[in-house]
Scaffold this motif. Sequence first.
Motif, PDB file in Angstrom:
ATOM      1  N   ILE A 213      10.239   6.857  -1.424  1.00 38.12           N
ATOM      2  CA  ILE A 213       8.978   7.488  -1.040  1.00 38.12           C
ATOM      3  C   ILE A 213       8.845   8.747  -1.728  1.00 38.12           C
ATOM      4  CG2 ILE A 213       7.916   8.301   1.100  1.00 38.12           C
ATOM      5  CD1 ILE A 213      10.147   6.923   2.706  1.00 38.12           C
ATOM      6  N   PRO A 214       8.237   8.739  -2.979  1.00 43.48           N
ATOM      7  CA  PRO A 214       8.134   9.967  -3.617  1.00 43.48           C
ATOM      8  C   PRO A 214       7.312  10.923  -3.179  1.00 43.48           C
ATOM      9  CG  PRO A 214       7.332   8.013  -4.894  1.00 43.48           C
ATOM     10  CD  PRO A 214       7.599   7.503  -3.439  1.00 43.48           C
TER      11      PRO A 214
ATOM     12  N   LYS B 104      11.142   2.760   8.410  1.00 46.47           N
ATOM     13  CA  LYS B 104      10.948   1.339   8.135  1.00 46.47           C
ATOM     14  C   LYS B 104      11.298   1.145   6.531  1.00 46.47           C
ATOM     15  CE  LYS B 104       6.594  -0.264   8.366  1.00 46.47           C
ATOM     16  NZ  LYS B 104       6.548  -1.343   9.376  1.00 46.47           N
ATOM     17  N   ASN B 105      12.040   2.144   5.942  1.00 43.13           N
ATOM     18  CA  ASN B 105      12.392   1.943   4.564  1.00 43.13           C
ATOM     19  C   ASN B 105      14.009   2.326   4.595  1.00 43.13           C
ATOM     20  OD1 ASN B 105      10.210   1.809   2.424  1.00 43.13           O
ATOM     21  ND2 ASN B 105       9.347   2.821   4.029  1.00 43.13           N
ATOM     22  N   LEU B 106      14.590   2.284   5.638  1.00 36.09           N
ATOM     23  CA  LEU B 106      15.956   2.475   5.682  1.00 36.09           C
ATOM     24  C   LEU B 106      16.921   1.592   5.014  1.00 36.09           C
ATOM     25  CD1 LEU B 106      16.413   4.119   9.035  1.00 36.09           C
ATOM     26  CD2 LEU B 106      16.818   5.221   6.993  1.00 36.09           C
ATOM     27  N   SER B 107      16.426   0.290   5.263  1.00 35.73           N
ATOM     28  CA  SER B 107      17.017  -0.844   4.727  1.00 35.73           C
ATOM     29  C   SER B 107      16.943  -0.947   3.183  1.00 35.73           C
ATOM     30  CB  SER B 107      16.457  -2.226   4.956  1.00 35.73           C
ATOM     31  OG  SER B 107      15.314  -2.443   4.806  1.00 35.73           O
TER      32      SER B 107
ATOM     33  N   LEU C 144       0.926  -1.153  -0.136  1.00 35.81           N
ATOM     34  CA  LEU C 144       0.000  -0.025  -0.108  1.00 35.81           C
ATOM     35  C   LEU C 144       0.844   1.257  -0.077  1.00 35.81           C
ATOM     36  CD1 LEU C 144      -2.954  -0.961   2.268  1.00 35.81           C
ATOM     37  CD2 LEU C 144      -3.136  -0.836  -0.115  1.00 35.81           C
ATOM     38  N   LEU C 145       1.957   1.214   0.726  1.00 37.35           N
ATOM     39  CA  LEU C 145       2.811   2.566   0.633  1.00 37.35           C
ATOM     40  C   LEU C 145       3.113   2.711  -0.636  1.00 37.35           C
ATOM     41  CD1 LEU C 145       4.474   4.491   2.466  1.00 37.35           C
ATOM     42  CD2 LEU C 145       6.428   2.679   2.389  1.00 37.35           C
TER      43      LEU C 145
END
Length: 286
Positions: A211-212, A187-190, A91-92
């Motif tokens: 993450i646009p 949550k998106n650092l990796s 969903l992100l």
Amino acid sequence: MSVISSFTVTPNRILITFEYLNSLGDSGERKDKLRRQLQVGEGTSIIDGVLSEMKNLGLTEEVERKISLKKELLKSSSTKIDLKNFLYEILLKKLTNDSEADECKQKELPSYLALLLSMNPYVPIEWSGDEFSKIKTKLVNQEIKLLENSRNDALLQNLVYWSKYLGFISYVADKYFVPDPTKVISKNLSNIFHKKKLPIDEFQSRLGVQIPVLEGGTVRKEIESKLNVEFQREELHFSRSTSLALKRLDTRGVIKLKKYSDGEDWILDLGKVKQNVSHIEYKKGN
């Protein structure tokens, strides 16, 4: 319709339905039986709305009058996949990428998120369409039409629910919230860090791709171009909301903000304080 204009379609209801459909496997179920299993209250409008948006989002398919998750999304119990995080990641991507959101009939949501993240995290926002619209009117060039339904209280409430689920806001008091992308960045650092330490300009570039609706992303660039000059982000500056998020992650030991004399700096805007950063090191997960 979309997840923010379909006022009964909340993240939790989509998750419950997603988990139930996954438990049925590729056999799926007829809509009338799904209604009996999942309906809230006496009518059928809530589950019908959820199923409609799940179809829009590309999560389900209907074959021989049976609704099921798309085969590529089905996960057996033996895979030990966390369905909650699995759905969140899907969903992100669908709700922050302008082309995917448009394809999924969620066209305005990325713009709402990018505009929200351009607001000041040090001034709490009331859960009121009228108050949100007043801030939008102040920020946005009035010659440009943008998010014209922002005065709608129910739409704003669902925007808040979805922004919280995706990790773009924090609640600060009863009926008040602030833009805060700490959770979504964490949550998106990796995915952002392909090595332990990145120059700040590379970090910013990869952040926008991942993450646009954040700095450097296509959606954020479009929204920032529509802001009044005095509210446009200065070159090589993070917005206050992203600056606050990065500072929090640094304080928690998740990342380390570094300043080297031979590196190009970006500026964290922390309200009354500014901090120069040339590199970011990922401390957890590597």
